[in-house]
Design an enzyme around this catalytic site. Structure first.
Site, PDB file in Angstrom:
ATOM      1  N   ASP A   1       0.878  -1.239  -0.275  1.00  0.00           N
ATOM      2  CA  ASP A   1       0.302  -0.336  -0.149  1.00  0.00           C
ATOM      3  C   ASP A   1       0.632   1.402   0.114  1.00  0.00           C
ATOM      4  OD1 ASP A   1       1.349   0.054   2.549  1.00  0.00           O
ATOM      5  OD2 ASP A   1      -0.929   0.237   3.597  1.00  0.00           O
TER       6      ASP A   1
ATOM      7  N   HIS B   1       3.301   2.014   1.645  1.00  0.00           N
ATOM      8  CA  HIS B   1       4.283   2.590   2.940  1.00  0.00           C
ATOM      9  C   HIS B   1       5.866   2.301   3.241  1.00  0.00           C
ATOM     10  CE1 HIS B   1       3.225  -1.850   4.832  1.00  0.00           C
ATOM     11  NE2 HIS B   1       4.547  -1.556   5.366  1.00  0.00           N
TER      12      HIS B   1
END
Ligand code: GLP
Length: 258
Positions: A136, A138
């Site tokens: 995602d 991160h």
């Protein structure tokens, strides 16, 4: 940002390893930011090889890890403390008092996180930060929506991250729900950043983060604001980038674009 695309995971690990080793040789008391996850394992193997075969000396190097799961004691096999011991620290001559990994077993995280930031400052700031990237987007455990001005703090993990990391635990329920992580702004303070990504699973996150708008929904995109970041990718991780031809062209010119 400099984008280096290599033919294989092995080649990208080696290229990143050469860059880290050069920094350690140029500055023996380097302050090195470290990451966990499967991505940097090849790089760590390369650093271990440099230590064994070429005498790369880590005696004066200080290390700061990005993150740790909350609730896992240091001896837990899935703690990032254990990960670092197993995959790097026990194989090189880094001194234990110069290796910092955030604690996941604190009473007072607010004071603890402030202390961690203070230790980074006291060491002179991070010279070189190694990063992987989550599916995602991160970095560390700065999940989507993390403030781009964030500092070291507690973070609640997303369902996706817990699912992705469940492979390391006996059951998905065992994956901790919280982590302590350096913030996005802590990472951006590093003088130099190496972002590593391999495999198709990372292609979307890489494209959004390197070429999409800067957004807290893909926290790695904040690296677009960093003056000295190099992304080391394999072809699978790079496949959704729009400017692939240009990155290849830059690589052929051997210029140090950032
Ligand atoms: C975890 C770590 C990150 C890492 C990410 C990707 O969430 N906190 O630092 O980059 O996993 O892991 P992997 O390299 O195993 O894909």
């Amino acid at each position: 940002m400099k984008v280096v695309i290599e033919d294989s995971y092995r080649a990208l690990s080696r290229a990143a390893g050469v860059a880290v080793a050069r920094n350690v040789r140029d500055k023996p008391d380097l302050v090195l930011g470290l990451a966990t996850g499967s991505t940097p394992l090849g790089l760590y193997r390369e650093l271990i090889r440099c230590h064994r075969e070429e005498g790369l000396d880590f005696r004066h190097v200080t290390t700061f890890n990005l993150d740790e799961y909350v609730g896992l004691p240091v001896e837990h096999p899935q703690s990032y403390h254990a990960f670092m011991r197993e995959h790097l620290f026990r194989h090189i001559n880094v001194s234990p008092e110069k290796t910092y990994v955030p604690s996941g077993m604190c009473e007072d995280y607010v004071s603890y996180c402030r202390w961690y930031e203070d230790q980074i400052q006291a060491a002179g700031g991070i010279d070189l930060q190694i990063l992987g990237i989550g599916r995602d987007g991160h970095i560390g455990f700065n999940e989507p929506g993390s403030s781009l001005g964030s500092r070291t703090r507690l973070k609640t993990l997303t369902a996706q991250t817990r699912k992705d990391n469940a492979r390391f635990f006996e059951s998905p329920e065992e994956v901790p729900r919280f982590a302590v992580t350096m913030g996005v702004a802590t990472i951006l303070d590093a003088r130099q950043v190496l972002l590593l990504a391999n495999g198709k699973k990372k292609a979307k996150a890489v494209a959004r983060s390197l070429e999409g708008p800067v957004s807290s929904m893909w926290t790695a995109s904040a690296l677009q604001m960093h003056a000295d970041t190099t992304a080391f990718l394999d072809h699978d991780a790079a496949r959704k980038l729009a400017h692939l031809e240009y990155y290849d062209w830059v690589q052929q010119q051997s210029q140090g674009d950032n």
